[in-house]
Write a protein that holds these residues in place. Structure first.
Motif, mmCIF file in Angstrom:
data_model
loop_
_atom_site.group_PDB
_atom_site.id
_atom_site.type_symbol
_atom_site.label_atom_id
_atom_site.label_comp_id
_atom_site.label_asym_id
_atom_site.label_seq_id
_atom_site.Cartn_x
_atom_site.Cartn_y
_atom_site.Cartn_z
ATOM 1 N N PRO A 1 45.961 40.407 33.565
ATOM 2 C CA PRO A 1 45.617 40.782 32.190
ATOM 3 C C PRO A 1 44.624 41.938 32.075
ATOM 4 O O PRO A 1 44.850 42.854 31.288
ATOM 5 C CB PRO A 1 45.036 39.504 31.593
ATOM 6 C CG PRO A 1 45.585 38.396 32.433
ATOM 7 C CD PRO A 1 45.750 38.967 33.816
ATOM 8 N N THR B 1 37.605 40.729 34.727
ATOM 9 C CA THR B 1 37.676 39.411 34.081
ATOM 10 C C THR B 1 37.664 38.359 35.194
ATOM 11 O O THR B 1 38.096 38.631 36.326
ATOM 12 C CB THR B 1 38.948 39.261 33.221
ATOM 13 O OG1 THR B 1 40.075 39.611 34.010
ATOM 14 C CG2 THR B 1 38.890 40.144 31.980
ATOM 15 N N PRO B 2 37.143 37.161 34.881
ATOM 16 C CA PRO B 2 36.859 36.226 35.979
ATOM 17 C C PRO B 2 38.074 35.707 36.744
ATOM 18 O O PRO B 2 38.098 35.751 37.992
ATOM 19 C CB PRO B 2 36.100 35.087 35.287
ATOM 20 C CG PRO B 2 36.298 35.265 33.826
ATOM 21 C CD PRO B 2 36.620 36.713 33.578
ATOM 22 N N VAL B 3 39.079 35.204 36.026
ATOM 23 C CA VAL B 3 40.230 34.634 36.756
ATOM 24 C C VAL B 3 40.930 35.734 37.556
ATOM 25 O O VAL B 3 41.304 35.543 38.724
ATOM 26 C CB VAL B 3 41.217 33.937 35.776
ATOM 27 C CG1 VAL B 3 42.437 33.419 36.530
ATOM 28 C CG2 VAL B 3 40.523 32.795 35.039
ATOM 29 N N CYS B 4 41.085 36.906 36.933
ATOM 30 C CA CYS B 4 41.750 38.023 37.631
ATOM 31 C C CYS B 4 40.986 38.405 38.899
ATOM 32 O O CYS B 4 41.596 38.756 39.914
ATOM 33 C CB CYS B 4 41.843 39.247 36.717
ATOM 34 S SG CYS B 4 42.858 38.971 35.259
ATOM 35 N N GLU C 1 47.511 42.698 26.469
ATOM 36 C CA GLU C 1 47.340 42.517 27.917
ATOM 37 C C GLU C 1 48.659 42.109 28.571
ATOM 38 O O GLU C 1 49.474 41.408 27.958
ATOM 39 C CB GLU C 1 46.332 41.386 28.201
ATOM 40 C CG GLU C 1 44.959 41.634 27.659
ATOM 41 C CD GLU C 1 44.204 40.320 27.465
ATOM 42 O OE1 GLU C 1 43.075 40.239 27.967
ATOM 43 O OE2 GLU C 1 44.732 39.396 26.809
ATOM 44 N N ARG D 1 50.262 37.066 33.633
ATOM 45 C CA ARG D 1 50.246 36.935 35.103
ATOM 46 C C ARG D 1 51.686 36.804 35.592
ATOM 47 O O ARG D 1 52.189 35.701 35.788
ATOM 48 C CB ARG D 1 49.395 35.729 35.518
ATOM 49 C CG ARG D 1 47.979 35.818 35.007
ATOM 50 C CD ARG D 1 47.072 34.721 35.520
ATOM 51 N NE ARG D 1 45.854 34.715 34.728
ATOM 52 C CZ ARG D 1 44.825 35.545 34.896
ATOM 53 N NH1 ARG D 1 44.861 36.441 35.858
ATOM 54 N NH2 ARG D 1 43.769 35.485 34.113
ATOM 55 N N LEU E 1 47.565 33.383 30.681
ATOM 56 C CA LEU E 1 46.324 34.134 30.893
ATOM 57 C C LEU E 1 45.223 33.283 31.518
ATOM 58 O O LEU E 1 44.414 33.777 32.298
ATOM 59 C CB LEU E 1 45.814 34.678 29.550
ATOM 60 C CG LEU E 1 46.705 35.709 28.848
ATOM 61 C CD1 LEU E 1 46.089 36.112 27.522
ATOM 62 C CD2 LEU E 1 46.903 36.938 29.735
HETATM 63 C C1 BEZ Z 1 40.488 36.120 33.172
HETATM 64 O O1 BEZ Z 1 40.922 36.779 34.105
HETATM 65 O O2 BEZ Z 1 39.521 35.370 33.288
HETATM 66 C C2 BEZ Z 1 41.148 36.239 31.835
HETATM 67 C C3 BEZ Z 1 41.744 37.423 31.462
HETATM 68 C C4 BEZ Z 1 42.345 37.513 30.231
HETATM 69 C C5 BEZ Z 1 42.372 36.409 29.384
HETATM 70 C C6 BEZ Z 1 41.815 35.205 29.804
HETATM 71 C C7 BEZ Z 1 41.205 35.113 31.045
#
Ligand code: BEZ
Length: 219
Positions: free
Chosen positions: A47, A51-54, A128, A131, A150
């Motif tokens: 996305p 960003t944290p998860v990415c 965005e 994934r 996301l």
């Molecule tokens: C994430 O990578 O943390 C993230 C990115 C976009 C939307 C929600 C989370």
């Protein structure tokens, strides 16, 4: 809220289709899809940079990259962020986690590649890429597609397993059962005639559950 219907799902690539061709700016310079002919490719979108998860996913993708390369498989990331953002982010990942991102990342500012591959799901986010994972084989045919939302990071073991399973299926002309992993028994193609079905149930070379479900170990 009413759903937004801006994506023509009939034009999205599907398993078995030729992968849509593109030429894109990446952190490793300009790259064309056709540059990967002869290699398998895992093309994935995320996305947004920083960003944290990415960030956790990028570290995880880098961690499986050596194993993918042993499978003649390259990795190529993508988001609609700019090249400077990608460069700053991969440098930040290295600084904070010690992991150097070695695969290229497409800066798809025009969304050209994202639209060709259906990576933007407007009812989840219109700005965005989600994934998405496209497994593209050495002849540039789409062999597997995974979409994740996301807010959930992808499972790298499953991506490795999918590539390994597809290559095993091609090489040995078999199918792979649920939860298969390398070393496990594989599914033998079911017999195509009644006569062959009768022979299959007595075949001592394979593990027979019934005529249509038999497994064998790969040698
Ligand atoms: C994430 O990578 O943390 C993230 C990115 C976009 C939307 C929600 C989370």
């Amino acid at each position: 809220m009413e759903s937004e219907n801006v994506t023509n799902v009939n034009s999205l690539p599907r398993i078995g289709d030729d992968a849509p061709q593109f030429e894109a700016n990446t952190t490793h310079g300009s790259i064309k899809l056709e540059d990967y002919t002869g290699n398998w490719l895992v093309l994935f979108s995320h996305p947004a940079d920083f960003t944290p998860v990415c960030t956790t996913e990028f570290v995880a993708f880098q961690n499986i990259y050596p194993q993918l390369r042993k499978l003649n498989t390259e990795l190529l990331g993508l988001s609609v962020d700019s090249l400077p953002a990608h460069i700053a982010w991969v440098r930040n990942i290295q600084e904070k986690s010690g992991v150097k991102i070695e695969f290229p990342v497409i800066a798809d500012l025009t969304r050209d590649v994202a639209m060709k591959y259906g990576m933007i799901h407007p009812n989840e986010s219109s700005t965005e890429t989600n994934r998405a994972v496209f497994v593209i084989d050495d002849k540039q045919v789409i062999r597997g597609i995974i979409y994740y939302p996301l807010n959930v990071g992808r499972n790298m073991d499953e991506i490795l397993r999918l590539v390994t399973a597809l290559q095993t299926a091609d090489e040995h002309k078999v199918s792979l059962p649920a939860d298969w992993n390398p070393g496990d028994k594989v599914v033998v193609p079911p017999p195509a005639t009644q006569q062959l079905a009768e022979e299959r149930v007595n075949d001592e070379e394979v593990e027979v559950t019934d005529w249509y479900l038999s497994k064998k170990a790969l040698k």
